[in-house]
Scaffold this motif. Structure first.
Motif, mmCIF file in Angstrom:
data_model
loop_
_atom_site.group_PDB
_atom_site.id
_atom_site.type_symbol
_atom_site.label_atom_id
_atom_site.label_comp_id
_atom_site.label_asym_id
_atom_site.label_seq_id
_atom_site.Cartn_x
_atom_site.Cartn_y
_atom_site.Cartn_z
ATOM 1 N N SER A 213 0.835 -1.198 -0.150
ATOM 2 C CA SER A 213 0.080 0.104 -0.090
ATOM 3 C C SER A 213 0.898 1.363 0.107
ATOM 4 O O SER A 213 1.765 1.184 0.691
ATOM 5 N N LYS B 271 -6.241 0.844 -5.020
ATOM 6 C CA LYS B 271 -7.356 0.115 -5.757
ATOM 7 C C LYS B 271 -8.461 1.106 -5.731
ATOM 8 O O LYS B 271 -9.368 1.180 -6.409
ATOM 9 N N GLY B 272 -8.539 1.910 -4.677
ATOM 10 C CA GLY B 272 -9.659 2.688 -4.515
ATOM 11 C C GLY B 272 -9.665 3.976 -5.608
ATOM 12 O O GLY B 272 -10.926 4.260 -5.795
ATOM 13 N N TYR C 145 -12.212 3.669 1.838
ATOM 14 C CA TYR C 145 -11.215 3.636 0.638
ATOM 15 C C TYR C 145 -10.413 2.220 0.590
ATOM 16 O O TYR C 145 -9.938 2.034 1.805
ATOM 17 N N ASP C 146 -10.135 1.869 -0.278
ATOM 18 C CA ASP C 146 -9.262 0.692 -0.648
ATOM 19 C C ASP C 146 -7.705 1.030 -0.858
ATOM 20 O O ASP C 146 -7.617 1.590 -1.965
ATOM 21 N N GLN D 137 -5.039 -0.773 -0.727
ATOM 22 C CA GLN D 137 -4.201 -1.760 -1.474
ATOM 23 C C GLN D 137 -3.590 -1.213 -2.564
ATOM 24 O O GLN D 137 -4.135 -0.490 -3.280
ATOM 25 N N ASN E 197 -2.655 -5.030 7.474
ATOM 26 C CA ASN E 197 -2.111 -3.641 6.777
ATOM 27 C C ASN E 197 -0.941 -3.313 7.338
ATOM 28 O O ASN E 197 -0.942 -2.768 8.426
ATOM 29 N N LYS F 100 -10.023 -3.984 10.275
ATOM 30 C CA LYS F 100 -8.959 -3.193 9.481
ATOM 31 C C LYS F 100 -8.601 -2.063 10.547
ATOM 32 O O LYS F 100 -7.273 -1.296 10.287
#
Length: 502
Positions: free
Chosen positions: A99, A147-148, A231-232, A234, A246, A468
């Motif tokens: 990330s 990815k988000g 929000y992603d 990754q 994470n 998370k």
């Protein structure tokens, strides 16, 4: 006479420099188009395959081209490509990562030279693109390596096709069910966090709902509520790096981003049995500390926070009760009262008296910084513990911690802490400590680790990612090395921690 000769010369220089700039910009667009076509696969970036020489060639253009001299449309296309390329460069410099959030200051600290100007990614995006052009479509072509974000395209953005590309990418994003989705039964539309972070950018189009409906095939009804999903973060990697949970969440050397906060409660029970010259180990001292810790990211390059400490202890428990008696305050009070005033002596004639304390111990304001701007793997934290109740603990204490971590491959991590625990008043002294932790990530939620703490501590621990944002931790340590120097003492700790970050 001289001016008549100089004027044609200066005119020639201006024309020549303008021609060279145009040539350089054209070459940049050509190389950028080739670069994205080669390394972008189905909206993701093949970071592992990127040739660093090709990336260096593009960043060299970005460093030298004076974008402020470009025509408006050409400048806009150029800066979009420059931003996306610099994001890719920032990832490649740290790769493999899972990330962009693993890299402290990824968007707002690390500076790049863009046309002779030193800019962060946030500076380039906000000041030279969003603020200047006031075009909300930019949010769907500027890619943040996660990815988000909307998908990155396998071509460069070109001046002659820019308007069509901006419209196309905006339409694709706003009609993508993974980017915006609705729940009819809830009468709710779920939007990307982009719309929460930049609400003012959409006012030029009549607001968020109006803007979205300009590009959606199926409009969001006026009676639908607007909410935001998580929000992603990754990495948008064509071949993702898999880690436990994470890692950015657990890296103690990293600073928190602006407005990000961490709340941690860490409970530690230290207990030791001491041979006092009687028939066996017949004296136990137990010290329980509960740390309530809060830390928040700042606009500047530091974090600030505060600790609140509760303490409970039993010293010289001659019956060697369970160490957990120090936690049970009611029983502790009864025990302390019955033991109060006992005047026993050990074999050396030293007085032994059972004593105990319980209550609020300290409040500790703290600050955390990166001492080496070019190396974000180090951080320095300074805490000043100010006594609350003199009866519990009257010491003023300075606690200095230097953290370092290093991700090794995709499943292991090294973490080192060097610290100074320094009571300042009433008696000044310095106690240095050095700890090394080696972590292994067996699954997406579990972390297991071993630690060695000098001068005498060894331990094993585990962390579990419940969600998370929420983590629990267990740690057991034993002062096994201490027995070499002090053969008549057995000491150990039991630790439980919880952490919430958002």
């Amino acid at each position: 006479m001289g001016l008549r000769f100089l004027f044609p010369f200066f005119l020639f220089v201006v024309v020549l420099s303008g021609g060279l700039l145009a040539q350089s910009t054209a070459t940049f667009f050509q190389e950028a188009d080739s670069f994205f076509g080669k390394y972008v696969v189905e909206g993701k970036v093949a970071y592992q395959k990127i040739d660093k020489k090709e990336l260096a060639s593009l960043t060299n253009f970005i460093r030298k081209i004076d974008f402020t001299s470009l025509p408006k449309r050409e400048q806009k296309a150029y800066l979009i490509n420059a931003y996306n390329i610099l994001v890719i460069k920032a990832v490649k410099e740290q790769y493999p990562i899972a990330s962009p959030n693993e890299v402290t200051g990824f968007f707002d600290w690390k500076k790049y030279i863009v046309g002779g100007k030193k800019l962060t990614l946030n500076g380039l995006e906000k000041e030279f693109l969003l603020k200047k052009y006031q075009d909300p479509r930019l949010h769907f072509v500027l890619v943040c390596a996660a990815k988000g974000c909307p998908a990155i395209i396998p071509t460069a953005y070109l001046p002659e096709t820019l308007e069509a590309q901006l419209n196309q990418q905006t339409q694709l994003a706003l009609n993508d069910e993974n980017f915006i989705y609705t729940k009819q039964e809830e009468k709710t539309a779920y939007l990307s966090q982009i719309f929460r972070w930049y609400p003012d950018d959409f006012k030029v189009a009549g607001g968020i709902r109006t803007f979205i409906n300009l590009y959606r095939k199926t409009a969001i009804p006026d009676n639908f509520k607007l909410r935001h999903y998580d929000y992603d973060w990754q990495l948008n990697d064509a071949k993702p790096v898999h880690r436990s949970g994470n890692p950015a969440f657990f890296r103690a050397s990293r600073l928190l981003r602006k407005k990000q906060f961490e709340l941690k409660i860490f409970n530690s029970l230290y207990t030791q049995q001491q041979y006092d010259g009687f028939s066996n180990f017949n004296s136990r001292s137990s010290y329980f500390s509960s740390f309530f810790q809060y830390l928040i990211g700042s606009e500047q390059r530091f974090n600030v926070g505060v600790d609140f400490v509760l303490r409970s202890q039993i010293v010289n428990d001659l019956a060697a009760h369970s160490p957990f008696l120090a936690i049970q305050t009611k029983q502790f009070d009864e025990f302390r009262n019955t033991a109060n005033g006992e005047q026993l002596q050990n074999s050396d004639g030293d007085p032994i008296q059972t004593s105990g304390r319980f209550g609020a111990s300290h409040i500790g304001p703290k600050i955390k910084v990166h001492p080496f701007p070019k190396n974000r793997n180090f951080s320095l934290q300074q805490t000043l513990y100010i006594p609350i109740d003199q009866e519990v603990d009257g010491q003023f204490i300075s606690f200095t911690q230097l953290f370092y971590d290093k991700l090794i491959g995709t499943r292991t991590q090294l973490f080192v802490e060097a610290s100074l625990w320094s009571p300042l008043q009433p008696t000044f002294k310095i106690d240095p400590f050095f700890k090394v932790f080696y972590s292994y990530f067996p699954t997406s939620r579990w972390t297991v680790y071993g630690m060695i703490g000098l001068p005498s501590e060894v331990g094993v621990g585990t962390k579990y990612l419940v969600t998370k944002n929420f983590e629990i931790e267990l740690l057991y340590t034993n002062y096994a090395l201490q027995r070499i120097a002090i053969k008549d003492r057995v000491a150990q700790t039991f630790n439980v921690g919880v952490r919430f970050m958002r």
